[in-house]
Write a protein that holds these residues in place. Structure first.
Motif, short mmCIF file in Angstrom:
data_model
loop_
_atom_site.label_atom_id
_atom_site.label_comp_id
_atom_site.label_asym_id
_atom_site.label_seq_id
_atom_site.Cartn_x
_atom_site.Cartn_y
_atom_site.Cartn_z
N ASP A 75 9.50 117.79 -107.87
CA ASP A 75 8.67 116.68 -108.36
C ASP A 75 7.68 117.12 -109.43
O ASP A 75 7.06 116.26 -110.07
CB ASP A 75 7.92 116.05 -107.18
N SER A 95 10.21 113.04 -111.30
CA SER A 95 10.60 112.53 -109.98
C SER A 95 9.64 111.43 -109.54
O SER A 95 8.42 111.52 -109.74
CB SER A 95 10.58 113.67 -108.96
N LEU A 97 9.72 110.33 -106.29
CA LEU A 97 9.90 110.36 -104.84
C LEU A 97 8.62 109.92 -104.13
O LEU A 97 7.53 110.34 -104.50
CB LEU A 97 10.28 111.77 -104.39
#
Length: 211
Positions: A75, A95, A97
């Motif tokens: 990330d 990322s 996430l």
């Protein structure tokens, strides 16, 4: 710079001098020359090898450059294009996430038991991650996960700052009712205007209470 060695076993350092500021003592230039001489002696090089130019040496294009590349969490990485076509791609792709569940992650060890009769091709990929209740759980950014899983090292638990609050000390007690500073008469320390300015700063007890 000059270094004189004695041809003996072991080799002895007889004299050393350098034109730098620390040349009277053992400077880093002499130490570097001694290390380089010892390196040539271990390699059994009879003469100092010549310094090759960039065109005389081997080309390095086919060798990957790994200097400065260090592993890190996914990330934190950004995928950039060599030639960005629009302004939106200058920052790269990162990322996104996030934790979609509220609370702790479910017990994934039961998933393997539910799909134990399925073949490897039909069972979900999570069944091949060796998840079981025997593996201990560790803290991560998404909650408790099994040790050794990708989430345990790709999403480590955020470090918490240990803050300790200390109570402020009590306020100092005010001077007594009849306390007052004695007038200063040391005229030799301050000039007369400075002494008058110092006296103008004096306040009474009533003025203190008003402040």
């Amino acid at each position: 710079m000059q270094v004189v060695l004695k041809d003996s076993s072991p080799v002895e350092l007889l004299h050393h001098s350098c034109t730098c500021v620390a040349g009277a003592a053992l400077c880093n230039h002499c130490v570097a020359l001694l290390f380089q001489s010892a390196h040539y002696s271990q390699l059994k090089v009879p003469v100092v090898p010549p310094v090759l130019s960039c065109t005389e040496g081997e080309q390095q294009w086919h060798k990957p450059r790994t200097l400065g590349v260090k592993p890190g969490p996914v990330d934190k990485m950004a995928v950039l294009s060599a030639k960005p076509k629009c302004r939106a791609t200058k920052d790269g792709v990162r990322s996104t996430l996030y934790k979609g569940l509220s609370g702790e992650l479910p017990d994934l060890s039961r998933v393997t038991e539910a799909y134990k009769d399925f073949s490897t091709a039909e069972a979900p990929m999570i069944c091949s991650m060796s998840i079981s209740c025997e593996i201990p759980l560790v803290d991560s950014a998404l909650g408790k996960v099994q040790a050794g899983s990708p989430l345990s090292y790709q999403q480590p638990a955020t470090a918490k700052r240990d803050l300790s609050f200390h109570a402020a000390p009590p306020r100092p007690s005010m001077p007594l009712q009849n306390y007052c500073l004695q007038p200063s008469s040391c005229m030799f320390v301050c000039t007369e205007p400075q002494q008058l300015h110092h006296r103008s700063l004096e306040v009474t007890w009533d003025m203190v209470h008003k402040f």
